[in-house]
Design an enzyme around this catalytic site. Structure first.
Site, PDB file in Angstrom:
ATOM      1  N   LYS A  10      36.497  35.917  36.416  1.00 56.86           N
ATOM      2  CA  LYS A  10      36.099  34.563  37.085  1.00 56.86           C
ATOM      3  C   LYS A  10      34.637  35.592  38.185  1.00 56.86           C
ATOM      4  CE  LYS A  10      38.727  30.796  35.618  1.00 56.86           C
ATOM      5  NZ  LYS A  10      39.594  30.098  36.110  1.00 56.86           N
ATOM      6  N   ASP A  38      36.306  24.253  37.148  1.00 62.94           N
ATOM      7  CA  ASP A  38      37.058  23.443  36.317  1.00 62.94           C
ATOM      8  C   ASP A  38      37.845  22.634  38.181  1.00 62.94           C
ATOM      9  OD1 ASP A  38      38.149  25.924  35.689  1.00 62.94           O
ATOM     10  OD2 ASP A  38      38.334  26.943  37.605  1.00 62.94           O
TER      11      ASP A  38
END
Ligand code: NDP
Length: 277
Positions: free
Chosen positions: A65, A101
């Site tokens: 990420k 997220d």
């Protein structure tokens, strides 16, 4: 056909291909979605190859990420705040990086679990990537208080300082687990990696206010150890992170395709499959 994938290492366990295939069927979108294993030192090259072969977008998972953030030419505000990217979109104008997220978490809490976040006291456990991604969307929901507690207190302090300017009317603070003694919360979110090792953050008893929800970002067939401990400590209800997983996927799908899928039937089917083993 437009190609999408989830990229990570390991990746075989990922439920994202199944979730996105269900979204595509439901919305009548013509696309393919696969699981892409990248060597730990070969993220950028794997992305470049995928893009060169018709790739339109990627979901990014552990451990890439931060590299995805570095690769993106432009970032959404929430990706910028998180310093991490879980969604890449490839356009003529370059690579667009987003982080869905936290939005997925907030949507799971508000839409699926019917929890009004405004005015609530929220405790966020952990100070890693998942917490970083969750902070801005949680603050945007205008809770009365948001406390970040972490085993390594200095990391929680850094995050509280980093997000102070975005807190608005929310009282944002940071502490270690011990310092939580005597405090009460309406929502406790476990964003530590403890559940992955079937461990428990060492929390003092009595954290749960009346009607409180305990939320574990990890998901599993049986209630996690954190969920079981929360019920024993007075939480009124508990939830795992499967809804967050499906909702972050729905956010990514919407970004790529401009159509919002109905996540409820997809979440219900995934839950049925996990329960059935
Ligand atoms: P990181 O590795 O970035 O952070 C780990 C955090 O957990 C740190 O704050 C660390 O504390 C803490 N920690 C680890 N072990 C323990 C322990 N035994 N006791 C107390 N604290 C501990 O992980 P992520 O932030 O990426 O992920 C955290 C969790 O969130 C994972 O379970 C992951 O699966 C889940 N997740 C779920 C998603 C979903 O869609 N449902 C999406 C993203 C994540 P310290 O700083 O002291 O080391």
């Amino acid at each position: 056909m437009d190609r999408y994938a989830v990229i990570g290492n390991p990746i075989a366990h990922s439920k994202s291909p199944q979730i996105h295939a269900a979204f595509a069927r439901q919305t009548g979108q013509e696309l393919s979605y696969e699981a892409l294993l990248a060597p730990v030192d070969g993220f950028a090259q794997t992305v470049a190859d995928f893009r060169a072969h018709g790739g339109r977008g990627l979901n990014v998972t552990v451990p890439f990420k931060l590299e995805a953030f570095a690769l993106a030419d432009r970032h959404t505000a929430r990706a910028q705040a998180a310093g991490a990217v879980n969604t890449l979109a490839f356009g003529a104008d370059g690579i667009h990086g987003d982080n869905t997220d936290g939005a997925g978490l907030v949507r799971d809490l508000s839409a699926n679990l019917n929890l009004e976040l405004a005015g609530r006291r929220i405790l966020l456990l952990g100070a890693g990537g998942a917490t970083r991604g969750a902070l801005l969307p949680l603050l945007d929901s205008r809770p009365a208080r948001l406390t970040i507690a972490n085993r390594t207190v200095a990391k929680a302090d850094v995050l509280a300082a980093l997000f102070a300017a975005r807190a608005g009317d929310t009282a944002l603070d940071a502490c270690g687990f011990d310092a939580l003694a005597g405090r009460r919360f309406d929502l406790v979110i476990n964003a530590t990696a403890a559940s992955l090792a079937d461990e428990l953050p060492p929390l003092p008893p009595g954290l749960y206010a009346e009607g409180a929800l305990a939320y574990d970002m990890m998901y599993a067939r049986a209630p996690t150890r954190f969920m079981r401990a929360a019920l024993a400590d007075g939480a009124a209800r508990v939830a795992d992170g499967l809804g967050m997983l499906v909702e972050q996927a729905a956010e990514s799908f919407t970004l790529w395709r401009g159509v919002r899928p109905d996540s409820a039937p997809v979440l219900a089917e995934l839950r049925r499959q996990i329960d059935a083993g």
